[in-house]
Design a protein around this motif. Structure first.
Motif, PDB file in Angstrom:
ATOM      1  N   GLU A   1      -5.088  15.008   7.747  1.00  0.00           N
ATOM      2  CA  GLU A   1      -4.807  16.308   7.123  1.00  0.00           C
ATOM      3  C   GLU A   1      -5.450  16.439   5.753  1.00  0.00           C
ATOM      4  OE1 GLU A   1      -1.462  15.151   9.872  1.00  0.00           O
ATOM      5  OE2 GLU A   1      -2.565  14.190   8.234  1.00  0.00           O
ATOM      6  N   ASP A   2      -5.737  15.296   5.104  1.00  0.00           N
ATOM      7  CA  ASP A   2      -6.305  15.337   3.754  1.00  0.00           C
ATOM      8  C   ASP A   2      -7.827  15.204   3.750  1.00  0.00           C
ATOM      9  OD1 ASP A   2      -3.730  15.522   2.813  1.00  0.00           O
ATOM     10  OD2 ASP A   2      -3.515  13.369   2.441  1.00  0.00           O
ATOM     11  N   VAL A   3      -8.437  15.150   4.930  1.00  0.00           N
ATOM     12  CA  VAL A   3      -9.887  15.047   5.015  1.00  0.00           C
ATOM     13  C   VAL A   3     -10.484  16.453   5.023  1.00  0.00           C
ATOM     14  CG1 VAL A   3     -11.835  14.239   6.406  1.00  0.00           C
ATOM     15  CG2 VAL A   3      -9.731  12.885   6.302  1.00  0.00           C
ATOM     16  N   PRO A   4     -11.448  16.744   4.142  1.00  0.00           N
ATOM     17  CA  PRO A   4     -12.054  18.084   4.136  1.00  0.00           C
ATOM     18  C   PRO A   4     -12.738  18.385   5.479  1.00  0.00           C
ATOM     19  CG  PRO A   4     -12.670  16.824   2.178  1.00  0.00           C
ATOM     20  CD  PRO A   4     -12.017  15.868   3.107  1.00  0.00           C
ATOM     21  N   ARG A   5     -12.933  19.659   5.763  1.00  0.00           N
ATOM     22  CA  ARG A   5     -13.512  20.056   7.046  1.00  0.00           C
ATOM     23  C   ARG A   5     -14.932  20.604   6.937  1.00  0.00           C
ATOM     24  NH1 ARG A   5     -11.460  16.626   9.819  1.00  0.00           N
ATOM     25  NH2 ARG A   5      -9.198  16.515   9.621  1.00  0.00           N
ATOM     26  N   SER A   6     -15.321  21.144   5.800  1.00  0.00           N
ATOM     27  CA  SER A   6     -16.700  21.624   5.674  1.00  0.00           C
ATOM     28  C   SER A   6     -17.626  20.459   5.354  1.00  0.00           C
ATOM     29  CB  SER A   6     -16.810  22.687   4.581  1.00  0.00           C
ATOM     30  OG  SER A   6     -16.686  22.096   3.296  1.00  0.00           O
ATOM     31  N   GLU A   7     -18.899  20.580   5.757  1.00  0.00           N
ATOM     32  CA  GLU A   7     -19.833  19.469   5.585  1.00  0.00           C
ATOM     33  C   GLU A   7     -20.050  19.137   4.111  1.00  0.00           C
ATOM     34  OE1 GLU A   7     -24.523  18.526   6.513  1.00  0.00           O
ATOM     35  OE2 GLU A   7     -23.329  19.576   8.026  1.00  0.00           O
ATOM     36  N   ASP A   8     -20.261  20.149   3.275  1.00  0.00           N
ATOM     37  CA  ASP A   8     -20.488  19.893   1.853  1.00  0.00           C
ATOM     38  C   ASP A   8     -19.280  19.219   1.209  1.00  0.00           C
ATOM     39  OD1 ASP A   8     -23.005  20.963   1.989  1.00  0.00           O
ATOM     40  OD2 ASP A   8     -22.419  22.944   1.230  1.00  0.00           O
ATOM     41  N   ALA A   9     -18.087  19.683   1.588  1.00  0.00           N
ATOM     42  CA  ALA A   9     -16.878  19.085   1.021  1.00  0.00           C
ATOM     43  C   ALA A   9     -16.708  17.654   1.508  1.00  0.00           C
ATOM     44  CB  ALA A   9     -15.664  19.928   1.391  1.00  0.00           C
ATOM     45  N   GLN A  10     -17.088  17.372   2.754  1.00  0.00           N
ATOM     46  CA  GLN A  10     -16.980  16.013   3.274  1.00  0.00           C
ATOM     47  C   GLN A  10     -17.925  15.065   2.547  1.00  0.00           C
ATOM     48  OE1 GLN A  10     -17.612  16.533   7.483  1.00  0.00           O
ATOM     49  NE2 GLN A  10     -15.432  16.800   7.911  1.00  0.00           N
ATOM     50  N   ILE A  11     -19.147  15.531   2.243  1.00  0.00           N
ATOM     51  CA  ILE A  11     -20.087  14.685   1.511  1.00  0.00           C
ATOM     52  C   ILE A  11     -19.549  14.384   0.114  1.00  0.00           C
ATOM     53  CG2 ILE A  11     -22.394  14.598   0.492  1.00  0.00           C
ATOM     54  CD1 ILE A  11     -23.391  16.230   2.884  1.00  0.00           C
ATOM     55  N   ASP A  12     -19.033  15.410  -0.562  1.00  0.00           N
ATOM     56  CA  ASP A  12     -18.467  15.208  -1.896  1.00  0.00           C
ATOM     57  C   ASP A  12     -17.281  14.255  -1.842  1.00  0.00           C
ATOM     58  OD1 ASP A  12     -18.257  16.211  -4.812  1.00  0.00           O
ATOM     59  OD2 ASP A  12     -16.237  16.545  -4.028  1.00  0.00           O
ATOM     60  N   TRP A  13     -16.424  14.427  -0.850  1.00  0.00           N
ATOM     61  CA  TRP A  13     -15.249  13.551  -0.665  1.00  0.00           C
ATOM     62  C   TRP A  13     -15.677  12.119  -0.379  1.00  0.00           C
ATOM     63  CZ3 TRP A  13     -13.958  11.338   4.166  1.00  0.00           C
ATOM     64  CH2 TRP A  13     -12.696  10.737   4.249  1.00  0.00           C
TER      65      TRP A  13
END
Length: 317
Positions: free
Chosen positions: A288-300
């Motif tokens: 639930e705490d993992v981002p879903r958009s690609e850019d947000a996932q790379i930043d995360w």
């Protein structure tokens, strides 16, 4: 270019058996010399490890042959074969090489909970085997690995890994689709293991990876990678493919220090037996705490990698 499977197995499997027999033949003489000398030097320790490795790997290959004769080449018993193999190597590494591990944090939940995607640092000899050992022995997880295609020159890895759900990556890359398919049907006790750096850490590889990001004009990633002194920048393609295909999976990060200075055969020889403790830290992030958009996932992903780099720096200091 790797030879086809039939060629690898016809050539590499007899070579494995021959080398094992050679070590068995040499071992009694070396052991007698060590008794006369009254000391167990690093050569004897490494010979003990080679003897154990050869006999365990040969036994694993023979067990796979027995499963093949019984038409069980897709059987989960192959996980038991690997569990015995890596557990034996782990024990002899403790006894002969001085391996000691201290783990911070705990990440596994109760039996039957969610699948996990494990993103681990890759540095030093045997860190992948240690991770697989803990997944199999301590947490009863069924690991699925993303690994280099060249590892198929090892007979045991070649046979077992190609009978179980795994992905082999060539130097040219381009395996994101296969990683996505591997992640797509993860069960509640499965663990997909990815090493986002793409190889064992070395300072030169780190510099090349940063230059590559610069050439691709990924300026922000290159800047953040330059700020991490102990890790190579994570390659996000395979990670994003796994997160997209398995949105219900939790993510586990693994950082470790203690093996990363052993970057060559000469360094392994010089540092055996190990005098320091291999330290590791695991932390788990709910899906639930993992981002879903690609850019947000790379930043995360970079944020988690920066946390790992800071932890490594503190332990080294």
């Amino acid at each position: 270019m790797l030879p086809p499977p039939i060629v690898r197995r016809v050539l590499c499997t007899p070579l494995l058996f021959a080398l094992t027999v050679l070590v068995i033949a040499v071992f009694p003489f070396a052991y007698a010399v060590s008794l006369v000398a009254g000391r167990r030097g690093r050569a004897m320790r490494l010979l003990w490890f080679a003897l154990t490795w050869g006999t365990l790997e040969s036994a694993a290959v023979l067990a796979c042959g027995w499963l093949w004769c019984r038409r069980r080449t897709r059987d989960d018993r192959h996980y038991d074969v690997i569990r015995r193999y890596v557990a034996g190597l782990y024990r002899v590494a403790q006894r002969e090489l001085g391996l000691r591990i201290r783990i911070e944090g705990g990440w596994d939940g109760p039996a039957g909970d969610r699948p996990v995607i494990v993103l681990s640092r890759h540095a030093g000899p045997g860190d992948a085997l240690l991770l697989v050992h803990h997944l199999l022995a301590d947490f009863r997880r069924r690991p699925r690995l993303v690994m280099k295609a060249q590892l198929q020159l090892d007979p045991c890895i070649d046979i077992v890994a190609n009978r179980l759900p795994n992905v082999f990556v060539s130097p040219a890359g381009g395996a994101t689709g296969e990683i996505g398919r591997l992640a797509g049907d993860l069960g509640p006790r499965d663990a997909l293991v990815i090493f986002p750096e793409g190889g064992n850490f070395t300072p030169e590889r780190r510099r090349r990876a940063i230059r590559r990001l610069t050439r691709l004009r990924r300026w922000r990633e290159a800047s953040r990678a330059a700020g991490m002194r102990h890790l190579m920048p994570p390659r996000s393609g395979g990670v994003i493919a796994a997160l997209t295909a398995a949105p219900s999976a939790d993510v586990v990060f693994v950082a470790h220090v203690g093996l990363d200075h052993m970057t060559s055969a000469a360094e392994v020889w010089r540092r055996v037996p190990l005098t320091g403790v291999v330290q590791a830290r695991w932390w788990r992030i709910p899906s639930e705490d993992v981002p879903r958009s690609e850019d947000a996932q790379i930043d995360w992903l970079y944020t988690q990698w920066e946390l790992a780099d800071a932890w490594i720096a503190a332990r080294r200091g």
